[in-house]
Design a protein around this motif. Sequence first.
Motif, PDB file in Angstrom:
ATOM      1  N   MET A   1       2.755  14.291   1.430  1.00 52.47           N
ATOM      2  CA  MET A   1       2.888  13.563   0.158  1.00 52.47           C
ATOM      3  C   MET A   1       2.339  12.144   0.307  1.00 52.47           C
ATOM      4  O   MET A   1       2.575  11.484   1.311  1.00 52.47           O
ATOM      5  N   HIS A   2       1.606  11.717  -0.728  1.00 49.44           N
ATOM      6  CA  HIS A   2       1.053  10.367  -0.755  1.00 49.44           C
ATOM      7  C   HIS A   2       1.419   9.671  -2.065  1.00 49.44           C
ATOM      8  O   HIS A   2       1.772  10.324  -3.040  1.00 49.44           O
ATOM      9  N   HIS A   3       1.329   8.330  -2.052  1.00 45.36           N
ATOM     10  CA  HIS A   3       1.448   7.577  -3.292  1.00 45.36           C
ATOM     11  C   HIS A   3       0.512   6.377  -3.193  1.00 45.36           C
ATOM     12  O   HIS A   3       0.004   6.060  -2.109  1.00 45.36           O
ATOM     13  N   PHE A   4       0.283   5.701  -4.312  1.00 47.92           N
ATOM     14  CA  PHE A   4      -0.616   4.551  -4.323  1.00 47.92           C
ATOM     15  C   PHE A   4       0.192   3.248  -4.372  1.00 47.92           C
ATOM     16  O   PHE A   4       1.196   3.162  -5.076  1.00 47.92           O
ATOM     17  N   VAL A   5      -0.275   2.261  -3.596  1.00 50.83           N
ATOM     18  CA  VAL A   5       0.338   0.927  -3.632  1.00 50.83           C
ATOM     19  C   VAL A   5      -0.780  -0.103  -3.763  1.00 50.83           C
ATOM     20  O   VAL A   5      -1.945   0.187  -3.479  1.00 50.83           O
ATOM     21  N   ILE A   6      -0.400  -1.309  -4.179  1.00 49.23           N
ATOM     22  CA  ILE A   6      -1.347  -2.430  -4.239  1.00 49.23           C
ATOM     23  C   ILE A   6      -1.032  -3.333  -3.044  1.00 49.23           C
ATOM     24  O   ILE A   6       0.104  -3.802  -2.897  1.00 49.23           O
ATOM     25  N   ASP A   7      -2.027  -3.579  -2.177  1.00 50.16           N
ATOM     26  CA  ASP A   7      -1.768  -4.440  -1.011  1.00 50.16           C
ATOM     27  C   ASP A   7      -1.960  -5.912  -1.389  1.00 50.16           C
ATOM     28  O   ASP A   7      -2.198  -6.237  -2.562  1.00 50.16           O
ATOM     29  N   GLN A   8      -1.867  -6.818  -0.403  1.00 47.41           N
ATOM     30  CA  GLN A   8      -1.925  -8.256  -0.719  1.00 47.41           C
ATOM     31  C   GLN A   8      -3.335  -8.741  -1.032  1.00 47.41           C
ATOM     32  O   GLN A   8      -3.517  -9.868  -1.464  1.00 47.41           O
ATOM     33  N   MET A   9      -4.335  -7.878  -0.816  1.00 45.34           N
ATOM     34  CA  MET A   9      -5.700  -8.204  -1.235  1.00 45.34           C
ATOM     35  C   MET A   9      -5.988  -7.597  -2.613  1.00 45.34           C
ATOM     36  O   MET A   9      -7.135  -7.549  -3.050  1.00 45.34           O
ATOM     37  N   GLN A  10      -4.895  -7.117  -3.266  1.00 46.29           N
ATOM     38  CA  GLN A  10      -4.971  -6.520  -4.612  1.00 46.29           C
ATOM     39  C   GLN A  10      -5.835  -5.262  -4.634  1.00 46.29           C
ATOM     40  O   GLN A  10      -6.492  -4.960  -5.629  1.00 46.29           O
ATOM     41  N   ARG A  11      -5.827  -4.535  -3.508  1.00 48.54           N
ATOM     42  CA  ARG A  11      -6.555  -3.270  -3.425  1.00 48.54           C
ATOM     43  C   ARG A  11      -5.577  -2.122  -3.630  1.00 48.54           C
ATOM     44  O   ARG A  11      -4.446  -2.187  -3.166  1.00 48.54           O
ATOM     45  N   LYS A  12      -6.036  -1.083  -4.307  1.00 50.49           N
ATOM     46  CA  LYS A  12      -5.215   0.118  -4.497  1.00 50.49           C
ATOM     47  C   LYS A  12      -5.401   1.012  -3.270  1.00 50.49           C
ATOM     48  O   LYS A  12      -6.527   1.404  -2.945  1.00 50.49           O
ATOM     49  N   VAL A  13      -4.299   1.294  -2.560  1.00 51.75           N
ATOM     50  CA  VAL A  13      -4.380   2.033  -1.302  1.00 51.75           C
ATOM     51  C   VAL A  13      -3.508   3.280  -1.375  1.00 51.75           C
ATOM     52  O   VAL A  13      -2.354   3.220  -1.809  1.00 51.75           O
TER      53      VAL A  13
END
Length: 273
Positions: A1-13
């Motif tokens: 299972m995966h999900h998407f997060v926004i890192d501190q460089m404002q990238r969707k990971v």
Amino acid sequence: MHHFVIDQMQRKVKIPTQPKRIISLVPSQTELLFYLGLDVEVVGITKFCVHPRVMFKSKPRIGGTKQYNFEKIKSLEPDLIIGNKEENDQTQIELLETEYSVWMSDIFTLEDALDMILEIGKLVNRKSEAEILIEKIRASFHQAEQVIRQLIHRPRVAYFIWKNPTMVAAGQTFINEMLQIGGFENIFATESRYPQISDEKLAAARPDLILLSSEPFPFKEKHVKEIQAICPDADIRLVDGEIFSWYGNRLLLAGPYFKNLRLSIENRRQELK
């Protein structure tokens, strides 16, 4: 299972819900992961990830913070790689991103650092542990600031990070933020990042205090005399660079360290009066 997060460089990971094989590319974040109890999940670190010692000795190393052994990384089969914008090399990170989930921090302020701790806590299912750590860090800084605030003299400081050429930590750096929290006035705060400084410029700036960091250049006692010749009136001290520049759980040590350093500087100032 995966999900998407926004890192501190404002990238969707895209991140695995339960990361099981983590590589850390930044010493302070590596130490944080072990502090949060991920001794098993962290499968790879850099040659600069020296804390905690037992893990430094036992965990596979994938190179430095700028140059990686891609074959080694491949063999470790990471499901999450954690890096930092300043510490790591953009081209190498972009190469890693083509194969792996890469979460990046971007840290200038204490609040950025605390946000990183919380976000990494969430990523690795240690949110409550991360929240407790953040509260401890805030409390330790608060206690130190109670003492620091009472010291009227605010030393004008130059913070050295490199020799030949002399380079200092200026504005737009995490070190500058730590200097401000410690109650120091960075005489090069109006300059950007890590400028080179000539002996003439240093002498003309007339710092009250010069701090020689233990990293990245390992300043030693012998360097104090050389710099004293340029600034004969300055108080020159060797300081622990990890305290000023690591932004994980090592921040727990920063408040007490700054308090003791300021008290020591004030005592010497009173003696010289």
